[in-house]
Scaffold this motif. Structure first.
Motif, mmCIF file in Angstrom:
data_model
loop_
_atom_site.group_PDB
_atom_site.id
_atom_site.type_symbol
_atom_site.label_atom_id
_atom_site.label_comp_id
_atom_site.label_asym_id
_atom_site.label_seq_id
_atom_site.Cartn_x
_atom_site.Cartn_y
_atom_site.Cartn_z
ATOM 1 N N ASN A 262 60.659 7.346 49.127
ATOM 2 C CA ASN A 262 60.698 6.531 47.913
ATOM 3 C C ASN A 262 61.747 5.444 48.106
ATOM 4 N N TYR A 264 63.967 2.466 46.392
ATOM 5 C CA TYR A 264 64.506 2.039 45.107
ATOM 6 C C TYR A 264 65.022 0.611 45.256
ATOM 7 N N CYS A 268 60.003 0.373 42.453
ATOM 8 C CA CYS A 268 60.226 1.680 43.067
ATOM 9 C C CYS A 268 58.892 2.147 43.620
ATOM 10 N N ALA A 391 64.120 7.459 37.683
ATOM 11 C CA ALA A 391 63.823 8.793 38.203
ATOM 12 C C ALA A 391 62.609 9.410 37.520
ATOM 13 N N SER A 394 59.368 7.905 38.897
ATOM 14 C CA SER A 394 59.107 8.431 40.237
ATOM 15 C C SER A 394 58.626 9.879 40.188
ATOM 16 N N GLN A 428 67.113 12.317 40.288
ATOM 17 C CA GLN A 428 65.805 12.370 40.937
ATOM 18 C C GLN A 428 65.521 13.766 41.476
ATOM 19 N N VAL A 436 66.415 15.612 47.643
ATOM 20 C CA VAL A 436 66.336 14.178 47.902
ATOM 21 C C VAL A 436 67.290 13.888 49.054
#
Length: 508
Positions: A262, A264, A268, A391, A394, A428, A436
């Motif tokens: 992912n 950012y 995103c 977040a 996502s 996240q 993450v």
């Protein structure tokens, strides 16, 4: 291979960057410059393509100076770019006929509505893997041909070239000798068949776009031309091209099916590698090409690796809005401390639909919405809600991705400017329920462009050597229970419903 470096050009939505990488994947020199954003009408976003080229050239020269390098030290140039942004120029003069229409631009939403009413959305998705939306280049190109005086007639005479930003930079670097793109960018135009690996004549006829304006499509990792000596003091092969999100996925070494990253940035973007065949989404995600590598039996565009993708239009741009629109912060990097000064948002939610909503909602008429305000709400709550909105969006994407792919993600690799925000990364992990992982080398997008270029010229021996240079810098482990995640996402979806359809014309 005796040359020491790869030069990566990273042309983004708000700035142009360039990074010189050595053989160990370390950045040795860098340059960056912001450029102007144009907003001529609500929902319209434009760039000056000439300014983009000049800024990219300037920062490339700056990166070389900062690395103490010359053209003779550079094995190849890799290019990565903001995707879908659309421009047309005169083949003879190289001058753009109008400002570029940026991927965020929503002016063709009514055109997409009409195509959908006519039932063409199913054809477009089946051929291109994309959802019919103003986000993509096809309707933007049709709009330019219809609205720029003389453009359609010039296109019919074969006098115009269309390109996304990668194509524009290659044209400029080669002095107009090369009009080319790669499969990752071509697959974002709404004009490219991801199954046959060619521009689709049925779609071109539907949008009334002459094939003569389109670039050729070469593998993402292959020499397509050489930068003229006048730009850097000597010729340099241009050997790697990929759209920014695909380049970041490559830079994160997501080479096996089921791996995901992912990014950012301004927006995103989450991409999952699904292997050597496209996966049709049943949850409004995109099926797209990650990259094409040279393969003697695969045709001129190479052998494709496919992705599932979900895009959030406003991520870092929402933090910029706090800075520039509201004046809540003076610098973007101040948002973490302000957001961390409160324990939660007090049920405040920001839905940053300033340019509509992307996956999985695809609502071009949604608009930014701030809900749950009370007299006790402070700027800190708004700042925290802004970070959490990134977040939350996502987390929605990963839920869809797991369902489409049949793969439960074990970790998410992250990059982009906002990935440096520890509070956001912990949010996240909590909302996803998986670790993450932030890499040691943060410049994944530019690193991916460098990798594609370096592999093409033998700077690295293969994917294994390149992947071995990836190292984790920090892992954020989830701390929430499944019930906490479920409840927060349900509340978020309530807020999203308030944002939907706000700017829809009465006639739509």
């Amino acid at each position: 291979m005796t040359k020491s470096y790869i030069l990566a050009l990273d042309q983004g939505t708000t700035s142009s960057r360039a990074i010189v990488f050595d053989r160990q994947g370390q950045a040795r020199g860098m340059g960056q410059r912001e450029f102007r954003q144009y907003y001529p009408q609500p929902g319209w976003v434009e760039h000056d393509a000439a300014e983009i080229w000049q800024s990219q050239l300037d920062v490339a020269r700056e990166a070389l100076r900062n690395a103490g390098a010359s053209a003779a030290d550079i094995a190849a140039i890799g290019i990565t770019n903001q995707r879908e942004t659309t421009l047309i120029w005169d083949r003879a003069t190289g001058r753009p006929l109008a400002h570029a229409l940026v991927w965020q631009d929503r002016r063709t939403a009514p055109m997409c509505d009409e195509l959908r009413r006519q039932g063409h959305d199913r054809l477009l998705q089946a051929r291109t893997g994309l959802v019919l939306d103003a986000y993509f280049s096809g309707t933007k190109l049709a709009w330019l041909l219809d609205h720029v005086p003389g453009a359609r007639q010039a296109a019919q005479r074969g006098e115009l070239a269309f390109g996304t930003i990668d194509t524009w930079l290659v044209w400029q670097l080669t002095g107009g000798q090369v009009h080319s793109t790669d499969p990752s960018n071509a697959s974002r135009t709404l004009l490219y068949d991801i199954h046959t690996h060619d521009w689709n004549d049925e779609i071109l006829a539907l949008l009334d776009i002459p094939r003569s304006v389109l670039p050729s499509v070469a593998p993402s990792s292959a020499e397509v031309g050489r930068a003229l000596p006048e730009w850097f003091g000597g010729p340099i092969p241009i050997a790697g091209i990929a759209g920014d999100q695909q380049a970041a996925t490559f830079g994160q070494a997501c080479f096996k099916p089921g791996m995901a990253k992912n990014t950012y940035g301004t927006g995103c973007f989450m991409l999952m590698n699904v292997g050597d065949a496209p996966v049709a989404s049943h949850n409004n995600l995109l099926s797209t090409i990650g990259w094409g590598l040279p393969d003697a039996g695969a045709g001129p565009a190479g052998r494709s690796t496919y992705m599932l993708e979900g895009g959030v239009f406003m991520a870092g741009a929402a933090v910029q809005w706090l800075r520039d629109g509201l004046g809540i912060i003076q610098r973007s990097d101040q948002v973490e401390a302000l957001a961390a000064s409160v324990a939660g948002t007090d049920d405040v939610f920001l839905v940053p639909a300033f340019a509509g909503l992307g996956a999985p909602h695809w609502d071009p008429y949604a608009r930014g919405t701030l809900v749950g305000l009370t007299r006790g709400t402070t700027r800190a709550h708004v700042a925290r809600a802004t970070l959490e909105s990134i977040a939350l969006q996502s987390a929605e994407l990963l839920t869809c991705m797991n369902a489409d792919s049949g793969i439960d993600l074990s970790e998410l690799r992250v990059d982009g400017g906002a990935a440096r925000n520890d509070l956001l990364m912990q949010m996240q992990a909590d909302l996803l329920g998986v670790p993450v992982v932030r890499p040691r080398i943060a410049e994944s997008t530019a690193r991916g462009a460098a990798g594609l270029a370096g592999l093409a010229v033998g700077f690295w021996t293969g994917l294994d050597e390149f992947a071995a240079q990836w190292e984790a810098e920090h892992r954020f482990e989830p701390t929430w229970t499944a019930d906490q995640r479920t409840a927060r996402l349900a509340r978020w979806r309530q807020a999203v419903e308030h944002a939907k359809g706000w700017a829809r014309p009465e006639s739509a």
